[in-house]
Scaffold this active site. Structure first.
Site, PDB file in Angstrom:
ATOM      1  N   MET A 330       0.846  -1.195   0.000  1.00  0.00           N
ATOM      2  CA  MET A 330       0.000   0.000   0.000  1.00  0.00           C
ATOM      3  C   MET A 330       0.881   1.246   0.000  1.00  0.00           C
ATOM      4  SD  MET A 330      -2.938   1.418   0.065  1.00  0.00           S
ATOM      5  CE  MET A 330      -3.067   3.191   0.032  1.00  0.00           C
ATOM      6  N   GLU A 331       0.521   2.168  -0.904  1.00  0.00           N
ATOM      7  CA  GLU A 331       1.399   3.300  -1.217  1.00  0.00           C
ATOM      8  C   GLU A 331       1.311   4.505  -0.284  1.00  0.00           C
ATOM      9  OE1 GLU A 331      -1.310   2.305  -2.951  1.00  0.00           O
ATOM     10  OE2 GLU A 331      -2.402   3.976  -3.844  1.00  0.00           O
ATOM     11  N   ASN A 332       0.888   4.341   0.986  1.00  0.00           N
ATOM     12  CA  ASN A 332       0.783   5.489   1.898  1.00  0.00           C
ATOM     13  C   ASN A 332       1.958   6.444   1.672  1.00  0.00           C
ATOM     14  OD1 ASN A 332      -1.223   3.850   3.406  1.00  0.00           O
ATOM     15  ND2 ASN A 332       0.598   2.672   3.892  1.00  0.00           N
ATOM     16  N   GLU A 365       4.533   0.790  -6.051  1.00  0.00           N
ATOM     17  CA  GLU A 365       4.123   1.675  -4.952  1.00  0.00           C
ATOM     18  C   GLU A 365       4.852   3.015  -5.001  1.00  0.00           C
ATOM     19  OE1 GLU A 365       1.536   0.693  -3.715  1.00  0.00           O
ATOM     20  OE2 GLU A 365       1.657  -1.455  -4.087  1.00  0.00           O
TER      21      GLU A 365
END
Ligand code: BES
Ligand code: ZN
Length: 929
Positions: A330-332, A365
């Site tokens: 997940m690319e937070n 990502e």
């Protein structure tokens, strides 16, 4: 927004009306007009009445977006997780702007209890909220105030509590073992798509951007991370075991990209050439395993900076491996979270495909840091922009870092063909799809958004050329940075940069589902070759028979045997059919459409054209990617009943001298599909023999041990071929696998990482309860998640029914991480006829637990697909449909429809071709007379 449609748009055929251009070779006149808008028209024509009958169309859930009378400017957010009780306390102090006087504030909020809430207008007195009205179904809360809040700025304070849940969404707990073996928990987040609202009340929509000041109160011996760098760390006055960690203010950003992690980690660090501090966080004691990802990340950041000509805007980026993690990664923004297997590489124990996977995921990502984080989609309808683009550029990045991977050929097998298969179904959906309720958003994280999205971007990139494409991307990122954008905005920028009719061309691919089949015939006219080219919709069920056939604007390239790798001519097909004259093509030369397999369509050649191309497979004069593409097209035409499957089997035999890994890999998975289909017959063993015969020569050539000078692709090919031979019961392979397995288990000679999957698969397939016990033991002993997953994925290969049952029980045990249960059950279903039935029964029997475990997220769709897609009996489609009618699963509705359609397609395929296939398999064994 068309949110109140009572039927899913994707269930109708979407008919596009494109004005005709004067001819194919110049830009049509209408495209010169910037005011041209693509028009779509909805048609109800169905291509396959039988399949439609069994699939009822679900109602859409009612949904409205948040009101716009109040919006956030800055979230001051302080969270105090309790890692023992699995709860958290939160304090929100948000600077908000009241646009219009109101006595209510509506926000997103789910599974959170608000204790107090108040609003203080700038320079005014605090007004306490008098009511919190939770609309649980809508995941919203309405705060009511005794007096109207006046237009202007103010501060909204909310105290709340929540649970650190075990559902891998929102703010959740992730289990790990300390180095001494003690069970511990980390507190981590996963907010995309709509779960930030489970961690704090917020305006949880991608277009409602704000800045964030995050503070975490955590045990002093734990690592605390968030999107930004730490700016202050001090003892927490109320508890000497805790510290208060304050992070720098974020840029303006969407809620789904916020993240925090509290746990025990080691890290390796570096700096990219453009000065960004990069850290890879690993479980304790495993810092070394972060080095490969660190190397990829430090190379990738400057690559993107250069490609986009826009710098990475944060001072740091952390990449962290999380033990319990639903997605791959997940690319937070500034704090990218990964499954352990998508980040950690051990030089000795990781196999080549893991290395490649880590590189792709890191590339994916990090691309989002620009494309998604800096410029964000306006609404989830444009999710594909994020995911399609990242799924395309991850390959560009890996090709830059590891040219030896020949990764673009792998793209065609992994993404392009997968997208074509799904998109040929009546139950596919357009890339751009109206979504509202969170369950509908979850549903579109699928191969259409990812793989079709990436494939049409690849086609577009090829159509525009790299230079103009980069120019357009740069202006898009610059124009919309820190803002939101829609698909049209990207087309506008690319159109400006290239002067080509991008919106008109691309809308035909993103606004209507499906894709064309290009039908080609040829005629020699003097020195020229004249091609007759036409398009119609490709349907998995056979020729399109709806009254109105949609059409696409299709960039078509043409090459000849004179230079198979070079495009001789390009045309834009914007009508149903046309003729194209290819100049100076000698009669003995072949002509091929779509060199590089870049255009998103299937091709049906006339028999003479096809026959002229086939020698190019044997003599390898066709490019690998085109050998792959040709084979894949023919396989799908056979499944659709447009050619005989026997013809494809004959074609497959022409690949006997094939040297290319990816070509073999694609061929192998198609043979896997066929083998699974034929497991419904009593001549399943005959197709195993076919597989053994086809793979034996390449198996002999490769041998078991790597040779000096071999590279990445040789390692992948060896694993593929030995696994295929072993599974198909090739005796010498089975014997050698058993010998090596024994040595491995006894510690005499440890298997190299690349040989483990094929050896495990082979011994299990032909193994007994002792083999299974040994595998369970290896699983327990494994320290790396990669090794555990490797074992989990092949356990289903075991043949005996009682052992299959043990594997299924194991899938739900504590031994398997919750996100991996799906692949254990899927492995059982995909391995044999009995496995398929047993897995389906197991899923039904344990539905409540499985559904509860994944709370309807995308893992449940994956589980359903892996379990039932392989059935090939009509009545199973009815059974699956009926089960899900009584076990409502909103986020998997479309998947269920697709599976039912696939089951019917399989059943029809089997009815149509089973006898011919059997005859062919028998006849090729018969001694020549
Ligand atoms: N944004 C997604 C993560 C995600 C997936 C969030 C599904 C919510 C639902 C991320 O960028 C992503 O696409 N991850 C992929 C890996 C990638 C290399 C294809 C994944 O998780 O499978
Ligand atoms: Zn992504």
């Amino acid at each position: 927004m068309l949110l109140l449609l009572s039927r899913r748009v994707s269930l109708s055929f979407v008919k596009q009306v494109i004005p005709r251009g004067p001819n194919l070779f110049s830009k049509p006149a209408f495209l010169n007009s910037r005011s041209f808008k693509f028009k779509v028209k909805f048609s109800t024509a169905s291509a396959n009445a039988t399949i439609q009958n069994i699939i009822t169309m679900p109602e859409r859930r009612p949904f409205v977006r948040l009101p716009t009378d109040v919006y956030p400017v800055n979230y001051g957010l302080c969270l105090k997780p309790d890692l023992i009780d699995f709860t958290f306390e939160g304090k929100l102090e948000a600077r908000i702007e009241v646009v219009q006087g109101t006595n209510q504030i509506v926000m997103n909020c789910a599974d959170i209890d608000i204790i107090t809430a108040s609003f203080t207008p700038e320079g005014g007195d605090e007004i306490n909220a008098t009511g919190f009205n939770y609309q649980n179904e809508d995941e919203k809360v309405t705060l009511s105030f005794p007096t109207a809040l006046q237009k202007g700025a103010g501060s909204l304070k909310i105290d709340f509590v929540g649970e650190l849940n075990d559902k891998m969404k929102g703010f959740y707990r992730s289990k790990y073992a300390s180095q001494s073996g003690e069970v511990r928990y980390a507190a981590v987040t996963q907010f995309e798509a709509t779960d930030a609202r489970r961690a704090f009340p917020c305006w949880d929509e991608p277009a409602i951007k704000a800045t964030f000041d995050i503070t975490l109160i955590v045990p002093k011996d734990r690592v605390a991370l968030s999107n930004m760098n730490v700016i202050d760390r001090k003892p927490y006055p109320e508890d000497q075991d805790l510290v208060e960690v304050k992070f720098a203010t974020t840029p303006i950003m969407s809620t789904y990209l916020v993240a925090f992690v509290i746990g025990e980690y080691d890290f390796v660090e570096g700096q990219s050439s453009d000065g960004i501090a990069v850290r890879v966080y690993t479980p304790l004691g495993k810092a070394e395993q972060g080095k490969f990802a660190l190397e990829v990340a430090t190379k990738t950041l400057p690559f993107y900076k250069d490609y986009f000509n826009v710098p990475y805007p944060l001072p740091k980026i952390d990449l962290i491996a999380i033990a319990d993690f639903a997605a791959g990664a997940m690319e937070n923004w500034g704090l990218v979270t990964y499954r352990e297997t998508a980040l950690l590489i051990d030089p000795k124990n990781s196999c080549s495909s893991s290395r490649q996977w880590v590189a792709l995921v890191v590339g994916h990502e990090l691309a989002h840091q620009w494309f998604g984080n800096l410029v964000t989609m306006e609404w989830w309808t444009h999710l594909w922009l994020n995911e399609g683009f990242a799924s395309w550029i991850e390959y560009l990045c890996v090709d830059h870092c590891f040219p030896e991977y020949d990764i673009w050929t792998q793209f065609v097998s992994a993404d392009y063909t997968r997208a074509l298969d799904l998109d040929a179904l009546d139950n596919s959906h357009p890339i751009e799809v109206n979504v509202g309720h969170p369950s509908e958003v979850d549903e579109i994280f699928d191969a259409i958004s990812y793989s079709k999205g990436a494939s049409v971007i690849r086609m577009l990139h090829n159509y525009i050329g790299d230079e103009d494409f980069r120019k357009g991307m740069h202006s898009y990122l610059l124009k919309f940075q820190h803002k939101n954008a829609s698909t049209e905005d990207l087309w506008d920028c690319l159109e400006q940069a290239s002067g080509k009719p991008i919106a008109a061309v691309m809308s035909s691919w993103t606004k209507q589902m499906g894709f064309p089949i290009i039908v080609v015939d040829q005629e020699q006219q003097g020195e020229d070759r004249v091609l007759k080219i036409s398009q119609t919709k490709f349907c998995a069920s056979g020729p399109h028979n709806g009254e109105e056939c949609p059409s696409w604007m299709v960039p078509i390239s043409i090459c000849t045997s004179e230079d198979p790798g070079c495009t001789k001519m390009k045309v834009l097909l914007d009508q149903a059919e046309t003729t194209v004259t290819v100049p100076s093509v000698a009669p003995e030369q072949w002509v091929k459409i779509n060199p590089g397999t870049v255009g998103f369509y299937r091709i049906q050649y006339s028999s003479p054209m096809l026959e002229s191309l086939l020698p190019g497979i044997r003599d390898l004069s066709l490019l690998p990617v085109d050998r792959l593409g040709l084979q894949n097209d023919l396989f799908s035409l056979a499944r659709a009943g447009m050619i005989s499957t026997v013809e494809v089997l004959k074609l497959m035999e022409a690949f006997v001298n094939e040297p290319n890994y990816t070509v073999w890999s694609d061929l192998s998975s198609n043979l896997g599909v066929l083998s699974s289909l034929l497991s419904h017959t009593d001549y399943h063993e005959d197709i195993q023999e076919f597989i053994r015969d086809l793979f034996t020569p390449i198996g002999l050539k490769l041998g078991w041990d790597s040779k000096p000078g071999e590279g990445h692709l040789d390692a992948l090919l060896r694993g593929l071929v030995l696994g295929k031979l072993g599974k198909a019961g090739h005796k010498p392979t089975l014997e050698e696998a058993r010998r090596r397995f024994k040595d491995h288990v006894e510690g005499k000679q440890v298997l190299t990482a690349d040989l483990r999957s094929p050896v495990y698969l082979t011994v299990l397939k032909h193994g007994d309860s002792t083999t299974l016990d040994t595998m369970f033991k290896l699983h327990k002993q494994a320290d790396m998640q990669e090794e555990k997953n490797r074992i989990e994925r092949v356990l289903g290969a075991i043949s005996a029914p009682d052992l299959i049952q043990r594997v299924l029980t194991f899938a739900l045990s504590e031994e398997v991480r919750p996100q991996d249960t799906v692949s254990v059950i899927g492995g059982v279903a995909g391995s044999s006829k009995h496995g398929r039935k047993a897995a389906w029964k197991f899923v039904k029997d344990n539905w409540e637990e499985l559904h509860n475990r994944y709370q309807g997220g995308f893992l449940i769709s994956r589980l359903i697909k892996l379990t039932v897609d392989g059935f090939a009996v009509d009545k199973m489609a009815a059974e699956v449909k009926s089960f899900f009618e009584s076990h409502h699963t909103p986020s998997a509705e479309r998947t269920v429809q697709q599976c039912c359609e696939n089951i019917m397609l399989n059943a029809n395929w089997l009815k149509r071709d089973a006898d011919d296939i059997h005859q062919y398999l028998l006849q090729r064994k018969a001694p020549p007379v």
